[in-house]
Design a protein around this motif. Structure first.
Motif, short mmCIF file in Angstrom:
data_model
loop_
_atom_site.label_atom_id
_atom_site.label_comp_id
_atom_site.label_asym_id
_atom_site.label_seq_id
_atom_site.Cartn_x
_atom_site.Cartn_y
_atom_site.Cartn_z
N ILE A 283 8.54 0.67 10.21
CA ILE A 283 9.88 1.10 9.77
C ILE A 283 9.87 2.59 9.46
O ILE A 283 8.83 3.19 9.16
N ALA A 284 11.05 3.17 9.56
CA ALA A 284 11.23 4.60 9.29
C ALA A 284 12.46 4.78 8.43
O ALA A 284 13.43 4.03 8.55
N ASN A 285 12.43 5.79 7.57
CA ASN A 285 13.65 6.13 6.85
C ASN A 285 14.71 6.50 7.88
O ASN A 285 14.47 7.28 8.80
N GLY B 79 13.31 6.99 0.54
CA GLY B 79 12.83 8.27 1.03
C GLY B 79 11.54 8.72 0.37
O GLY B 79 11.05 9.81 0.67
N ASP B 80 10.97 7.90 -0.52
CA ASP B 80 9.70 8.27 -1.13
C ASP B 80 8.59 8.32 -0.09
O ASP B 80 7.62 9.06 -0.23
N LEU B 81 8.70 7.48 0.95
CA LEU B 81 7.81 7.54 2.10
C LEU B 81 8.67 7.58 3.37
O LEU B 81 9.69 6.89 3.43
N PRO B 82 8.25 8.35 4.38
CA PRO B 82 9.03 8.38 5.61
C PRO B 82 8.83 7.14 6.47
O PRO B 82 9.76 6.67 7.14
N PHE B 83 7.61 6.60 6.46
CA PHE B 83 7.27 5.46 7.30
C PHE B 83 6.60 4.36 6.49
O PHE B 83 5.99 4.60 5.45
N GLY B 84 6.69 3.15 7.01
CA GLY B 84 6.02 2.02 6.38
C GLY B 84 5.92 0.88 7.37
O GLY B 84 6.21 1.03 8.56
#
Length: 331
Positions: free
Chosen positions: A260-262, A84-89
Motif C-alpha cells: 500500500i501507498a499513501n 502519512g506517517d509512513l509512505p508505504f506499508g
C-alpha cells in the motif's frame, strides 16, 4: 493530523540506494522524497523479510534511499500509511476492509481511505505449529486453556486467528508477541501452540525446524469449510516442500496481501516503485520465496482498496488491467 503509533519500533536494514538505472531518469521526479520507509511487521515474520527486499529493489532502481521498519503489522500499517506517517506499508485484505470501514482498533471510527493499493504480494496462509513432544497433531488435540501465541497485537494473525479458533470450539489463553519471540517461547515450553498468519515459509518456523521437532497442524476438510464460510479467506494448501516437517501438503486457508501507498504520493514515484518490483519476479523471489505470487496477473485480487493512480497506470499499461474509474483514487 498524523497518528504516531510506533512504540519502540526500530528502523531496520536501511538501504543505501545504488545509482538509478537509466530508465528511471525518464520519470518526472517532481515531489519525490529523498528517502522512503516501508512499514512491515515483526522481526522473524514474512512481512519484515519481504518488505526489506522490495525496499531494496525499489531504492536501487529509482536512486532513492529505502528502509524497512518494524511495525505491528497490517492494521498498524493501514493507520500509518493513511495518516502519512509512513509512505508505504503492507496489509491483508481483511484488515484493509475493516480499516476503510472505520473498524481499525487503533483508531475506531476513522475511515482509513488514504491508504491506496499498490501491488499484489502473496497469499497469507493460516497455519498452526506445536512441538512434536506436545502430542498435538490436530486442532481437536489442542487442550482447553492452551496458551496460544497469535503474533503481534493488531496483526492479521491476531485479528482473525483467535476468532477462527473460537469458531472451531477451541478454548485458549491468548498471547501476543513478535514471531521470533513466540517461537522461542514455544521451544521453552511457555506456549503450547503458535497460530501463524504469514507468508510461507515463515522464518520462525524454519528456525524451529532446525532446533527441534515440530508438528505443522492442518485443518480437516470440515474445519476448512467452516472457516471459509465465516471469514474472508479461501482454501489453500501449504506445499510439502515448504518445510522439512511436512511429507504432504497441509490443508489451510489464506488471505491476500497487498503493498500500500499513501494516496497523495506523486504518481510517477509510485509508478516507478511498482515497475521496479513487478518487472523482475526472479529478483523478488531471491529476496523471499513468498514473492513467487508477486505477479502482475494477480492485480484483480484487490476488491477492497482504491488504487493509487501511479499503480493503476502501470497495471493498465503492462498487465491489461481493467480497473474501474471509481476504484482509482482521485483528490
Amino acid at each position: 493530523m498524523k497518528i504516531n503509533l510506533i512504540t519502540g519500533a526500530v528502523v531496520i536494514a536501511a538501504i543505501t540506494a545504488l545509482p538509478a538505472v537509466a530508465d528511471s531518469q525518464a520519470l518526472d521526479k517532481t515531489g519525490w522524497p529523498e528517502s522512503f520507509t516501508v512499514g512491515t511487521g515483526s522481526q522473524g515474520g514474512t512481512y519484515f523479510g519481504y518488505g526489506t527486499g522490495w525496499a531494496n529493489i525499489a531504492g536501487e532502481e529509482l536512486g532513492v534511499s529505502g528502509a524497512a521498519e518494524v511495525t505491528g503489522g497490517p492494521m498498524q500499517n493501514m493507520a500509518l500509511v493513511h495518516s502519512g506517517d509512513l509512505p508505504f506499508g503492507m496489509t491483508t485484505m481483511g484488515p484493509a476492509a475493516e480499516s476503510i470501514a472505520g473498524s481499525n482498533p487503533i483508531a475506531p471510527g476513522l475511515k482509513m481511505d488514504k491508504a491506496c493499493a499498490m501491488f499484489p504480494m502473496y497469499q497469507t496462509p493460516f497455519s498452526i505449529t506445536a512441538l512434536s513432544s506436545s502430542g498435538i497433531t490436530s486442532v481437536a488435540d489442542i487442550p482447553e486453556g492452551a496458551r496460544i501465541g497469535f503474533g503481534p497485537a493488531g496483526s492479521t494473525s491476531d485479528t482473525y486467528f483467535p476468532r477462527m479458533m473460537e469458531e472451531l470450539g477451541v478454548k485458549f489463553e491468548r498471547r501476543n508477541g513478535g514471531w521470533s519471540d513466540l517461537g522461542s517461547q514455544l521451544q521453552d515450553g511457555l506456549l503450547d501452540v503458535i497460530a501463524f498468519a504469514a507468508g510461507v515459509p515463515v522464518p520462525a518456523v524454519s528456525q524451529l525446524e532446525v532446533q527441534t521437532d515440530i508438528n505443522i497442524i492442518e485443518f480437516t476438510e470440515e474445519e476448512q469449510a467452516k472457516i471459509t464460510g465465516a471469514f474472508p479467506v479461501s482454501d489453500f494448501d501449504i506445499a510439502a516442500e515448504t518445510y522439512s516437517s511436512l511429507d504432504n501438503p497441509a490443508r489451510s486457508v489464506s488471505m491476500w496481501n497487498f503493498a500500500i501507498a499513501n494516496c497523495d504520493l506523486p504518481e510517477t514515484f509510485v509508478y516507478g516503485v511498482v515497475k521496479a518490483v513487478m518487472s523482475d519476479n526472479e529478483r523478488m523471489v531471491n529476496t523471499h520465496k513468498a514473492a513467487r505470487s508477486t505477479l502482475p496477473e494477480f492485480w484483480d485480487r484487490n476488491k477492497v482498496m482504491k488504487w493509487h493512480p501511479g499503480a493503476s497506470r502501470w497495471f493498465q499499461e503492462n498487465a491489461g488491467a481493467d480497473i474501474p474509474a471509481d476504484m482509482i483514487y482521485s483528490n
